[in-house]
Design an enzyme around this catalytic site. Structure first.
Site, PDB file in Angstrom:
ATOM      1  N   THR A   5       0.838  -1.201   0.000  1.00 20.94           N
ATOM      2  CA  THR A   5       0.000   0.000   0.000  1.00 20.94           C
ATOM      3  C   THR A   5       0.867   1.243   0.000  1.00 20.94           C
ATOM      4  OG1 THR A   5      -1.895  -1.037   1.016  1.00 20.94           O
ATOM      5  CG2 THR A   5      -1.621   1.313   1.442  1.00 20.94           C
ATOM      6  N   GLY A 147      -6.699 -11.799   1.628  1.00 13.73           N
ATOM      7  CA  GLY A 147      -7.462 -12.558   2.628  1.00 13.73           C
ATOM      8  C   GLY A 147      -6.736 -12.645   3.953  1.00 13.73           C
ATOM      9  N   TYR A 151      -8.112  -8.013   7.652  1.00 22.87           N
ATOM     10  CA  TYR A 151      -9.109  -7.290   6.866  1.00 22.87           C
ATOM     11  C   TYR A 151     -10.353  -8.173   6.660  1.00 22.87           C
ATOM     12  CZ  TYR A 151      -5.254  -4.052   6.327  1.00 22.87           C
ATOM     13  OH  TYR A 151      -4.233  -3.177   6.590  1.00 22.87           O
TER      14      TYR A 151
END
Ligand SMILES: Cc1cc2nc3c(=O)[nH]c(=O)nc-3n(C[C@H](O)[C@H](O)[C@H](O)COP(=O)(O)O)c2cc1C
Length: 200
Positions: A5, A147, A151
């Site tokens: 990210t 997965g 989250y």
């Protein structure tokens, strides 16, 4: 290259700076790039306004980065993401719609978000599938489903965050995996049998 990210997509829209970041990695010989987490089309799928959305025209620059001409023969796939009830601890930002999670819990004993209705679950699964089809249309070689790391999909796996008494919960990990399995099935149906995909 593992998904990382970056938060450089203002209002969820990746610009050419994002595409060129990936192009530079491809030009330097990275064989397989998995993009930073890019969020599916659900109102509260992100916890940071600067992570890229992966639906509609907004994701086109990411697609441009993946084209064969840009990757020089390397491969690229987006990582499809829904953060569930997980806040981004670096910033104090929440979407202006209710945060969603399997049972209104983000961690053992810590309430956050609304427990998802059947309709919300069905729409979320469909949104993952739409994002997967979008990845194919944009010319990506593969995709990855996020997965892990607490989250949304991961929140379904754990008994401490999945207290549901319906078909998406249960005492065993197998029962609590149903949401993930349905996401994978829907994604597979959307991309066809030959497209490689992975689950992180
Ligand atoms: C700045 C940063 C951002 C990250 N963002 C993501 C992400 O969006 N999705 C994800 O699955 N993992 C993310 N990760 C985890 C990395 O993909 C990777 O799994 C982790 O750095 C461990 O890498 P290693 O197994 O090569 O040591 C991030 C890691 C870092 C350092």
């Amino acid at each position: 290259m593992a998904p990382m990210t970056r938060s450089f997509s203002r209002d969820g829209i990746p610009g050419d700076n994002v595409a060129s970041y990936y192009r530079r990695r491809a030009a330097a010989g990275v064989g397989l790039i998995l993009s930073e987490g890019t969020v599916i089309e659900r109102p509260a799928s992100r916890n940071d306004p600067s992570v890229p959305a992966f639906h509609g025209d907004t994701s086109l620059p990411l697609g441009a980065a993946s084209s064969r001409a840009c990757t020089g023969g390397g491969k690229m796939g987006p990582q499809l993401w829904h953060v569930g009830a997980m806040p981004d601890k670096r910033i104090s930002w929440t979407p202006n719609v209710p945060v969603e999670s399997p049972s209104g819990l983000v961690a053992p004993g810590i309430a956050r978000g609304e427990a998802m209705s059947d309709a919300a679950i069905a729409d979320t699964i469909a949104a993952f599938a739409r994002a997967a089809a979008h990845a194919r249309r944009l010319g990506f070689d593969t995709l990855e489903l996020h997965g892990a790391h607490g989250y949304l999909i991961d929140q379904f796996f754990w008994d401490a965050t999945n207290k549901r008494s319906d078909a998406y919960g249960g005492k065993s990990l197998k029962e609590r995996s149903r949401f993930a399995v349905e996401v994978i099935r829907a994604v597979r149906a959307a991309v066809g049998p030959t497209s490689p995909s992975s689950f992180a």
